[in-house]
Design an enzyme around this catalytic site. Sequence first.
Site, PDB file in Angstrom:
ATOM      1  N   LYS A 171       0.854  -1.190   0.000  1.00  0.00           N
ATOM      2  CA  LYS A 171       0.000   0.000   0.000  1.00  0.00           C
ATOM      3  C   LYS A 171       0.893   1.244   0.000  1.00  0.00           C
ATOM      4  CE  LYS A 171      -1.726   3.175   2.543  1.00  0.00           C
ATOM      5  NZ  LYS A 171      -1.700   4.168   1.514  1.00  0.00           N
ATOM      6  N   GLU A 186       9.632   1.167  10.574  1.00  0.00           N
ATOM      7  CA  GLU A 186      10.652   2.196  10.344  1.00  0.00           C
ATOM      8  C   GLU A 186       9.936   3.527  10.538  1.00  0.00           C
ATOM      9  OE1 GLU A 186      13.767   1.813   9.813  1.00  0.00           O
ATOM     10  OE2 GLU A 186      13.969  -0.276   9.199  1.00  0.00           O
ATOM     11  N   CYS A 201      13.551  10.692   6.961  1.00  0.00           N
ATOM     12  CA  CYS A 201      13.527  10.329   8.381  1.00  0.00           C
ATOM     13  C   CYS A 201      14.920  10.434   9.002  1.00  0.00           C
ATOM     14  CB  CYS A 201      13.008   8.907   8.518  1.00  0.00           C
ATOM     15  SG  CYS A 201      13.942   7.790   7.486  1.00  0.00           S
ATOM     16  N   GLU A 219      10.248  16.143  14.612  1.00  0.00           N
ATOM     17  CA  GLU A 219      10.752  16.220  13.226  1.00  0.00           C
ATOM     18  C   GLU A 219      10.107  17.398  12.511  1.00  0.00           C
ATOM     19  OE1 GLU A 219      11.175  12.123  10.798  1.00  0.00           O
ATOM     20  OE2 GLU A 219       9.223  12.495  11.648  1.00  0.00           O
TER      21      GLU A 219
HETATM   22  P1  NAP Z   1       2.339   8.421   7.465  1.00  0.00           P
HETATM   23  O1  NAP Z   1       1.312   9.489   7.475  1.00  0.00           O
HETATM   24  O2  NAP Z   1       2.499   7.604   8.690  1.00  0.00           O
HETATM   25  O3  NAP Z   1       1.988   7.502   6.200  1.00  0.00           O
HETATM   26  C1  NAP Z   1       2.759   6.366   5.889  1.00  0.00           C
HETATM   27  C2  NAP Z   1       1.869   5.364   5.204  1.00  0.00           C
HETATM   28  O4  NAP Z   1       0.887   4.914   6.118  1.00  0.00           O
HETATM   29  C3  NAP Z   1       1.112   5.931   4.005  1.00  0.00           C
HETATM   30  O5  NAP Z   1       0.998   4.940   3.025  1.00  0.00           O
HETATM   31  C4  NAP Z   1      -0.239   6.233   4.610  1.00  0.00           C
HETATM   32  O6  NAP Z   1      -1.266   6.241   3.658  1.00  0.00           O
HETATM   33  C5  NAP Z   1      -0.395   5.065   5.543  1.00  0.00           C
HETATM   34  N1  NAP Z   1      -1.390   5.238   6.598  1.00  0.00           N
HETATM   35  C6  NAP Z   1      -1.790   6.367   7.204  1.00  0.00           C
HETATM   36  N2  NAP Z   1      -2.741   6.072   8.137  1.00  0.00           N
HETATM   37  C7  NAP Z   1      -2.920   4.725   8.107  1.00  0.00           C
HETATM   38  C8  NAP Z   1      -3.748   3.806   8.811  1.00  0.00           C
HETATM   39  N3  NAP Z   1      -4.593   4.226   9.758  1.00  0.00           N
HETATM   40  N4  NAP Z   1      -3.661   2.501   8.499  1.00  0.00           N
HETATM   41  C9  NAP Z   1      -2.825   2.068   7.542  1.00  0.00           C
HETATM   42  N5  NAP Z   1      -2.022   2.883   6.839  1.00  0.00           N
HETATM   43  C10 NAP Z   1      -2.052   4.193   7.124  1.00  0.00           C
HETATM   44  O7  NAP Z   1       3.778   8.980   7.129  1.00  0.00           O
HETATM   45  P2  NAP Z   1       4.201   9.910   5.932  1.00  0.00           P
HETATM   46  O8  NAP Z   1       3.789  11.293   6.251  1.00  0.00           O
HETATM   47  O9  NAP Z   1       3.752   9.318   4.637  1.00  0.00           O
HETATM   48  O10 NAP Z   1       5.789   9.760   5.972  1.00  0.00           O
HETATM   49  C11 NAP Z   1       6.599  10.563   6.736  1.00  0.00           C
HETATM   50  C12 NAP Z   1       7.019   9.835   7.992  1.00  0.00           C
HETATM   51  O11 NAP Z   1       7.692   8.644   7.632  1.00  0.00           O
HETATM   52  C13 NAP Z   1       8.030  10.630   8.788  1.00  0.00           C
HETATM   53  O12 NAP Z   1       7.714  10.562  10.153  1.00  0.00           O
HETATM   54  C14 NAP Z   1       9.342   9.921   8.500  1.00  0.00           C
HETATM   55  O13 NAP Z   1      10.318  10.093   9.505  1.00  0.00           O
HETATM   56  C15 NAP Z   1       8.902   8.516   8.360  1.00  0.00           C
HETATM   57  N6  NAP Z   1       9.886   7.745   7.599  1.00  0.00           N
HETATM   58  C16 NAP Z   1      10.634   6.824   8.250  1.00  0.00           C
HETATM   59  C17 NAP Z   1      11.596   6.102   7.565  1.00  0.00           C
HETATM   60  C18 NAP Z   1      12.437   5.082   8.261  1.00  0.00           C
HETATM   61  O14 NAP Z   1      13.064   4.276   7.581  1.00  0.00           O
HETATM   62  N7  NAP Z   1      12.482   5.057   9.585  1.00  0.00           N
HETATM   63  C19 NAP Z   1      11.781   6.307   6.193  1.00  0.00           C
HETATM   64  C20 NAP Z   1      10.989   7.246   5.541  1.00  0.00           C
HETATM   65  C21 NAP Z   1      10.030   7.958   6.266  1.00  0.00           C
HETATM   66  P3  NAP Z   1      -1.764   7.583   2.915  1.00  0.00           P
HETATM   67  O15 NAP Z   1      -0.529   8.375   2.554  1.00  0.00           O
HETATM   68  O16 NAP Z   1      -2.453   7.044   1.719  1.00  0.00           O
HETATM   69  O17 NAP Z   1      -2.618   8.307   3.873  1.00  0.00           O
END
Ligand code: NAP
Length: 501
Positions: free
Chosen positions: A189, A264, A298, A395
């Site tokens: 997804k 992650e 991240c 962040e």
């Molecule tokens: P996010 O809002 O948590 O979204 C990540 C994924 O989860 C997206 O596909 C999102 O879908 C989905 N999602 C959201 N709510 C959900 C739910 N209730 N159930 C299932 N899936 C759900 O994060 P983001 O804003 O896309 O990414 C930024 C974050 O990722 C930052 O905090 C960053 O630090 C972290 N990150 C971490 C790493 C690592 O390796 N540690 C690497 C890259 C990024 P939709 O977008 O379709 O809503």
Amino acid sequence: MSVGMKSVTDRLRDSGLLRTQGLIGGKWIDAYDGKTLEVHNPATGEVIANVSCMGGKETKDAISSAFDAFNSWSKLTAAERSKGLRKWYDLLMAHKEELGQLITLEQGKPLKEAVGEVDYGAKFIEFYAEEAKRVYGEIIPATLPDRRLFVLKQPVGVAGAITPWNFPLAMITRKVGPALACGCTVVVKPSEFTPLTALAAAELALQAGIPPGVVNVVMGNAPDIGDALLTSPQVRKITFTGSTAVGKKLMAGAAGTVKKVSLELGGNAPCIVFDDADLNVAVNGALAAKFRNSGQTCVCANRVLVQEGIYEKFADAFSKAVKNLKVGDGFGEGVVQGPLINKAALEKVETFVEDAVSKGAKVLLGGRRHSLGMTFYEPTVLSNVKSEMLVSREEVFGPVAPLLCFKTEEEAIHMANDTNAGLAAYIFTNNLQRTWRVSEALEYGLVGVNEGLISTEVAPFGGVKQSGLGREGSKYGMDEFLEKEGACSTAFELYFEDGLE
Ligand code: NAP
């Protein structure tokens, strides 16, 4: 649609890489209720494409397809799975330019950086094509003379892979590569903001001969898709990259069916510059660690901690370097800073900067929206930042470098560790003893020493504390998709009838 964007999308359509439907059981499928969602170019606001907006029903079918495909995929020899992955890698590389353009279109990062992501992302597929052949078990000395004990490594089963928008390709390949290498099948997804790259990569997986149902992609209603993955007993593994808040929800949801989980999550990376650092190395390293992808990774430096003896010199040299960063549409010549992903991201950055300034931080550079409009924000340097400001606590996920001052090594370590996050940290020093001492004292999964870019497919990547569970990349990335199955057998005599050596 602008002429530039039309020519890019036309080229992608001609090469069959502009897919807009979900992929279930090897078939491209619309949402069952016909709903679609718009994918925008964050640099211009233009609609690039309308993709299927799927939910729980489509996800359940994708899980069934993955479950059926698991029976045959997991039974192939490692060499056969390896061949499929290798072919997929070759195709990703053959389409590097188009995939890079697609990433710039939907995510906004500069084209050079986007093409770099394709290289980086494809390398996970290459690495795991090789690693597929090395899933060794173990023989354990038995406790009885006529028994033999051994450990078999088995694929865990169907994996649900949920990924963010900041690396539309690499966050997928880093999960799907090891999953497929181990014999697992996947339901991916991608983020609703960047599904097009995921779909193009899935198209290339099909072209590589990876059988239908092994890789499925659904996108749309995130909570519905998440619930379907979490509640299905057929899904044995959840692998997630994204925010800590969503990661916690998924971890709780996975408890219902006791799935294996790897997460992650977000970071709050300290970048520590000691008095004894090489100034140029520290400036360039901090620049790379802070400003790539406009600060939206991240592992981006979130706090730049600078020792008092070098603080003024560093602040001056760093601000000059940041001033040279060209902002603009990722397709523009010489651009190194693209737009932020959306309005919410822009407003978050604004709020963090306002909070810091209201509490005494000084704007050395930037500190406001860019004159280009949209979601562009000026590369920003703040001085006199304190640990209690929002920009130090969370962040910022944008092009803002907050400079904090410290006196002693102990103080720097304390400030660096004073957070729930523990993903990446950076130190700049020329003192060898300090390098080891501080690296080991930092509560982080990754530490860069005199280096601002630390991610590679050959090293384990992951966080401690609330930055996550498990590791991706490297040989350790395979463990997340394997179960260790112990077996005991009555000893048997071996006959070598075939006469081979
Ligand atoms: P996010 O809002 O948590 O979204 C990540 C994924 O989860 C997206 O596909 C999102 O879908 C989905 N999602 C959201 N709510 C959900 C739910 N209730 N159930 C299932 N899936 C759900 O994060 P983001 O804003 O896309 O990414 C930024 C974050 O990722 C930052 O905090 C960053 O630090 C972290 N990150 C971490 C790493 C690592 O390796 N540690 C690497 C890259 C990024 P939709 O977008 O379709 O809503």
